[in-house]
Design a protein around this motif. Structure first.
Motif: not given
Length: 192
Positions: A157-165, A99-116
């Motif tokens: 609305q969400a984003v997938v992080n292009g970096g390592e997470m 949980v990150d109240t400082g993040a404006s969006q839901v941010v998915l790691s690349q591995s989680d994006a792949r899983r969904i």
């Protein structure tokens, strides 16, 4: 140090000296064995102190606490490292979020994006985000559903992080669906 504390310390030192002296006198014929037993007890004592000091981390690994749902509220205990963690079904697949109240969006790691069911390599990384590791590229996506505590929301609305997470972040595009976010006594409560 107060006079009472000095007296208590003096008493404990004298008591320890008396016990130690009597043990030495009683075991004077077998000092090697007595030293070995004293070392074993000292290691046991140090181990108990160490386990007590690390109990919060150890218990979280052995029996991780999960978020609980009651009366339209989500109650999350603080996890390892002081973060609040929650598992949410995203498009029907369980995903663990920090949980990150400082993040404006839901941010998915690349591995989680792949899983969904998303293919990170085919996404268009048109956005940028400032992170603790510097600027990273992000790809906007729409999540059909996010289910927590029997309540399903979507599209989100969400984003997938292009970096390592290591883990995905639960930001304000989801947290903003709650009327109240409270943090007290090592617990975060989300109220609808």
């Amino acid at each position: 140090m107060t006079t009472d504390q000095i007296m208590q310390l003096t008493y404990l030192v004298l008591l320890g000296a008396a016990i130690g002296g009597s043990a030495i006198v009683a075991g004077r014929n077998n000092l090697g064995r007595m030293a070995q037993q004293a070392a074993i007890w000292a290691l046991i004592f140090i181990g108990v102190i160490g386990a007590y000091g690390l109990w919060g981390d150890i218990s979280q690994n052995l029996n991780p606490r999960q978020a609980t749902m009651a009366d339209g509220r989500i109650v999350m205990p603080r996890g390892q490292g002081g973060h609040y963690l929650v598992e949410i079904a995203v498009n029907g697949t369980p995903v663990r979020f920090v949980v990150d109240t400082g993040a404006s969006q839901v941010v998915l790691s690349q591995s989680d994006a792949r899983r969904i069911g998303l293919a990170p390599e085919t996404l268009r990384y048109s956005g940028m985000a400032a992170t603790a590791n510097g600027m990273v590229r992000t790809a906007p996506v729409t999540l059909d559903s996010m289910t927590l505590g029997g309540v399903t929301d979507g599209p989100i609305q969400a984003v997938v992080n292009g970096g390592e997470m290591e883990e995905s972040l639960l930001g304000m595009t989801y947290l903003g669906l709650y009327q109240r976010i409270e943090i007290a006594n090592g617990t975060m409560v989300l109220t609808r």
